[in-house]
Design an enzyme around this catalytic site. Structure first.
Site: not given
Ligand code: SAM
Length: 289
Positions: A46, A151
């Site tokens: 990535r 997010d």
């Molecule tokens: C796998 S997705 C989950 C989306 C949704 N909650 C679901 O369960 O379908 C994980 C999300 O967490 C966000 N994320 C990761 N680290 C984060 C942080 N430190 N603060 C806020 N969001 C974060 C990522 O950008 C991503 O969009």
């Protein structure tokens, strides 16, 4: 002809263990992400794209670039590269059923209701929440009900705010709701936009869960699903405690299918269903409620 040993991967930019550890340390300190050694090939694949796009020849120079104050946009690119945004409408439908059951009375009674989708990715989660609430309690559109969706990744927040999805994405919405809450954006029927009524309930914002949160809540329900899984144990325990502090008594916390609330938050949060927790009422231990 030479062949690579099994498990080896080719790299056109050198990537040492020290480079990986430096990236992992930065990801941990800034975003709470826990990158295990096994993620090294993924991190390389990535990030090497980022180095190429910035025309940087090695990871030492890339790390130095990330430290520069004017490189905020690149730090955000780094987050996008290291996290996964996989999501879908009505993922783990039982959470939405529990939400409808848990909040219907409050909404109907006209009480203030606040819901937070923390780590909302491209928006399918908060829009599923909005559809659930409006379908369960049609008066919700005029009630004191708001959904906050946040997010860390600005690009994904923009996509969420746009609310435009492919036909495959919206196929995950139960048919009657799909017809009611999404509309084809053009005659090809390949993309669908969510309706204004859903958007009006939701405020989208960028927010890193690792920093101080610029609001006090309290919330009646928090969805933080498939986000904490990327954090180390200590960060997860702190996060559960912070969520608990943000919940109203009887407030609900929904987490991802492979996550568990651990640590001091268990003194105030009690499990009531699959990966679903309820906040204790003041002064009454969870076991007696
Ligand atoms: C796998 S997705 C989950 C989306 C949704 N909650 C679901 O369960 O379908 C994980 C999300 O967490 C966000 N994320 C990761 N680290 C984060 C942080 N430190 N603060 C806020 N969001 C974060 C990522 O950008 C991503 O969009």
């Amino acid at each position: 002809m030479t062949s690579s040993p099994p498990g080896a991967f080719t790299r056109d930019i050198p990537f040492s263990d020290a480079d990986f550890r430096a990236i992992a340390r930065l990801a941990q300190e800034r975003f709470g992400l826990s990158l295990a050694e096994s993620k090294k090939p993924l991190v390389y694949s990535r990030l090497s794209r980022r180095l190429k796009s910035r025309q940087v020849g090695n990871f030492t120079d890339y790390l130095a670039l990330l430290e520069r104050s004017e490189e905020e946009a690149e730090r955000l690119e780094l987050i996008s590269a290291l996290t996964t945004n996989v999501t879908s409408f009505f993922r783990e439908k039982h959470h939405f059923d529990a939400l409808a059951e848990g909040l219907a009375q409050r909404v109907t009674a006209g009480q203030r209701v606040r819901i937070w989708s923390a780590g909302c990715s491209s928006g399918q989660e908060p829009y599923s929440i909005a559809m659930t609430v409006l379908d369960t309690v049609p008066e919700a559109a005029r009630a004191d009900l708001r959904i906050l969706a946040t997010d860390i990744d600005p690009k994904i927040v923009r996509k969420a705010r746009d609310g435009v999805y492919s036909a495959e994405d919206v196929a995950g919405i139960p048919a009657p709701m799909r017809g009611k809450w999404t509309k084809a954006t053009n005659a090809t029927g390949k993309t669908y936009g969510v309706t204004r009524a859903l958007k009006d309930l939701i405020t989208f914002n960028e927010l890193n869960l690792m920093v101080d949160w610029p609001f006090r809540g309290p919330f009646d329900a928090i969805f933080c699903r498939n986000v904490a899984i990327y954090f180390d144990q200590e960060t997860q325990r702190r996060l559960w405690q912070r969520f608990s502090a943000m919940l109203n008594p009887d407030g609900l916390l929904f987490i991802g299918h492979s996550e568990r609330v651990t640590g001091p938050a268990l003194q105030t949060l009690t499990a009531f269903g699959i990966t679903s927790y309820r906040k204790a009422r003041a002064g009454v231990p969870p076991a007696l409620q």
